[in-house]
Design an enzyme around this catalytic site. Structure first.
Site, PDB file in Angstrom:
ATOM      1  N   LYS A   1      13.035  10.685 -15.135  1.00 49.95           N
ATOM      2  CA  LYS A   1      12.773   9.336 -15.241  1.00 49.95           C
ATOM      3  C   LYS A   1      13.974   8.645 -15.852  1.00 49.95           C
ATOM      4  O   LYS A   1      15.236   9.074 -16.024  1.00 49.95           O
ATOM      5  CB  LYS A   1      11.460   9.297 -16.433  1.00 49.95           C
ATOM      6  CG  LYS A   1      10.383  10.079 -15.787  1.00 49.95           C
ATOM      7  CD  LYS A   1       9.681   9.091 -14.807  1.00 49.95           C
ATOM      8  CE  LYS A   1       8.665   9.774 -13.730  1.00 49.95           C
ATOM      9  NZ  LYS A   1       7.445  10.386 -14.379  1.00 49.95           N
TER      10      LYS A   1
HETATM   11  C1  LIG Z   1       6.247  10.771 -14.251  1.00 51.69           C
HETATM   12  C2  LIG Z   1       4.760  10.144 -14.257  1.00 51.69           C
HETATM   13  C3  LIG Z   1       3.853  10.369 -14.918  1.00 51.69           C
HETATM   14  C4  LIG Z   1       3.741  11.573 -15.717  1.00 51.69           C
HETATM   15  O1  LIG Z   1       4.876  12.049 -16.750  1.00 51.69           O
HETATM   16  P1  LIG Z   1       4.790  13.597 -17.245  1.00 51.69           P
HETATM   17  O2  LIG Z   1       5.802  12.934 -18.630  1.00 51.69           O
HETATM   18  O3  LIG Z   1       5.750  14.081 -16.116  1.00 51.69           O
HETATM   19  O4  LIG Z   1       3.403  13.993 -17.663  1.00 51.69           O
HETATM   20  C5  LIG Z   1       2.728   9.765 -14.972  1.00 51.69           C
HETATM   21  N1  LIG Z   1       2.676   8.534 -13.930  1.00 51.69           N
HETATM   22  C6  LIG Z   1       3.705   8.522 -13.105  1.00 51.69           C
HETATM   23  C7  LIG Z   1       3.543   7.096 -12.235  1.00 51.69           C
HETATM   24  C8  LIG Z   1       4.791   9.189 -13.304  1.00 51.69           C
HETATM   25  O5  LIG Z   1       5.802   8.875 -12.467  1.00 51.69           O
END
Ligand SMILES: *Cc1c(COP(=O)(O)O)cnc(C)c1O
Length: 488
Positions: free
Chosen positions: A300
């Site tokens: 991210k």
């Molecule tokens: C990455 C992501 C999540 C979940 O995040 P995690 O930290 O991996 O649990 C939820 N929604 C979207 C759109 C994402 O890209």
């Protein structure tokens, strides 16, 4: 990885396999790759490879400079064959193997592949530096490694402030952040929550965890986000909330969605996992609905390894989420649990990373936008590619620079382009498969826009570490893939 090492380079690195350690050292010195190639004196066939490390260990264990180099212990040499693809050759590298002779059919070295960090262009990778290390070290040295500690509250404050929100609640992941948000809103069995089908599955799973049902809505084709018109059509008497997702860094069109939520008395949770720092009409995403959630997974915009965050302006919701995050424990009485809670806390170590990351998020976002603008400038004239948009009301943070391939105009399908790039060591990702087609949610409904985007879209390398020449490599590879088709 470097390829196409000159004949001359191969020659100066090579010695007869009957040579001495001294000969090998001289060849290593000349070649400047830390390696000498041993070859059969007459046929020039490759016998093996000796590294400066092999020689150092040999000298330390009593060999002399004049000892035959073939006598010294050395690991079996790995080689590649000239017929192998870049991808296959890349797969042969490992920590000790950084110089890989490429052999022809006669078994002679005709090229050398040299490992270099830039060999694979990743779609995303974290930006970690000495600040992160220093803050994590502080946790270790002070013993504050668990979920109490100054970095957690500092990170919460920084995130909340960046969204113009009053409260930040750090969690163990973006998924647990979504789950807590829905629990705090009282969503449960018999109720429905509207989510886009084109998203990462966690958005829908969080709804399912509460016992409620995710209702999948199609995307609109420009921003790839929830289509407000279809949202309104999906509302029933059971609908309790809407979760717009700001996909791939581009905000959803929030005004009409907020208006619909307001008119139907629905709650609004923004899944801002992919769009930290993006703005809608100048306002930061995450702070636009009742609750906003973020993810700090390794790919991210900023990362804490694993981790998430909830932001809200509602103090009741914030308190509920803090309690639910901490085993449902009463804030007034230790080990007293009026509600069923969870352990969804973030550790101080994760938050230490998060604080360091927040200190440079502006630089990261600026770099993402620079990468996007470079791609857009150089891919703009290629027929059959649709590049990511930025609506007039949006600031796109281009989490992953994602394009659509129109096979009839480009000449190759999305999958063929991905394969071609993979052969060149360039990583790409297909867009998410729509959630309504996933095995656990399968329905026979058709959501044509989400399906179309998912079948034709891919994300290009978008890591902030990429240099202009890395981007050029990707751009050239895309153009070459198309040219090959046009030429044949
Ligand atoms: C990455 C992501 C999540 C979940 O995040 P995690 O930290 O991996 O649990 C939820 N929604 C979207 C759109 C994402 O890209």
């Amino acid at each position: 990885m470097k390829w196409h090492v000159s004949k001359k380079q191969i020659e100066i690195m090579s010695i007869s396999s009957r040579g001495s350690i001294r000969d090998a050292m001289q060849a290593i010195d000349r070649g400047a790759l830390g390696t000498a190639l041993l070859e059969e004196i007459t046929t020039k066939e490759f016998i093996g490879l000796v590294t400066d490390g092999d020689i150092r260990r040999a000298l330390l264990s009593g060999y002399g400079l004049e000892s035959p180099v073939l006598d010294i212990p050395r690991p079996q040499s790995k080689t590649a064959h000239v017929s192998m693809s870049a991808e296959e050759i890349t797969a042969l590298f490992s920590d000790p193997v950084r110089v890989l002779p490429i052999l022809d059919d006669e078994g002679c070295v005709c090229d050398i592949a040299i490992f270099d960090k830039r060999v694979r262009l990743p779609v995303a990778e974290p930006q970690l530096g000495t600040k992160e290390l220093a803050y994590v070290m502080e946790c270790v040295l002070t013993g504050w490694v668990s979920s109490a500690g100054q970095f957690v509250s500092k990170f919460e404050e920084m995130l909340a402030k960046s969204c113009n929100s009053q409260y930040g609640i750090a969690t163990s992941s973006g998924t647990t952040a979504l789950h807590l948000a829905l629990l705090a809103l009282g969503i449960g069995p018999g109720e429905e929550v509207i989510v886009p089908s084109l998203t990462f599955i966690a958005t829908a799973n969080a709804v399912t965890y509460t016992g409620a049902k995710p209702i999948f809505v199609d995307s609109e084709p420009t921003t790839w986000n929830l289509d407000p018109i279809l949202v309104e059509k999906a509302i029933t008497a059971r609908t309790k909330a809407i979760i717009p997702v700001h996909l791939y860094g581009h905000p959803a069109d929030m005004e009409p969605i907020l208006e619909i939520a307001h008119r139907h008395n629905l709650r609004l949770v923004e899944d801002a996992a992919e769009a930290q720092g993006a703005t809608y009409k100048g306002l930061p995403v995450g702070g636009l609905g009742d609750i906003g959630t973020f993810s700090f997974f390794g790919n991210k915009t900023i990362t804490t390894g694993e981790g998430g965050m909830i932001v809200t302006n509602d103090s009741d919701l914030a308190n509920k989420m803090r309690i639910l995050r901490d085993h449902g424990m009463s804030p007034d009485k230790r080990y007293w649990h009026p509600v069923l809670g969870y352990n969804y806390r973030m550790t101080n170590i994760q938050a230490a990373l998060g604080v360091a990351q927040m200190e440079k998020i502006e630089t990261i976002i600026a770099a993402k936008r620079r990468i996007a603008s470079y791609y857009t400038t150089h891919l703009g004239d290629i027929p059959g590619l649709q590049l990511p948009r930025e609506a007039t009301w949006a600031k796109n943070v281009y989490w992953l620079y994602s394009i659509l391939v129109d096979e009839s105009k480009f000449g190759l399908s999305r999958d063929e382009l991905m394969d071609h790039l993979k052969q060149q060591g360039i990583d790409t990702r297909p867009l998410f498969p729509p959630v309504h087609t996933q095995p656990i949610y399968q329905s026979n409904r058709s959501l044509p826009v989400a399906e179309f985007l998912s079948e034709n879209g891919l994300s290009l390398p978008s890591s902030v570490n990429l240099t202009e020449s890395d981007l050029d490599r990707t751009i050239t590879a895309i153009k070459k893939a198309q040219k090959q088709i046009l030429d044949t």
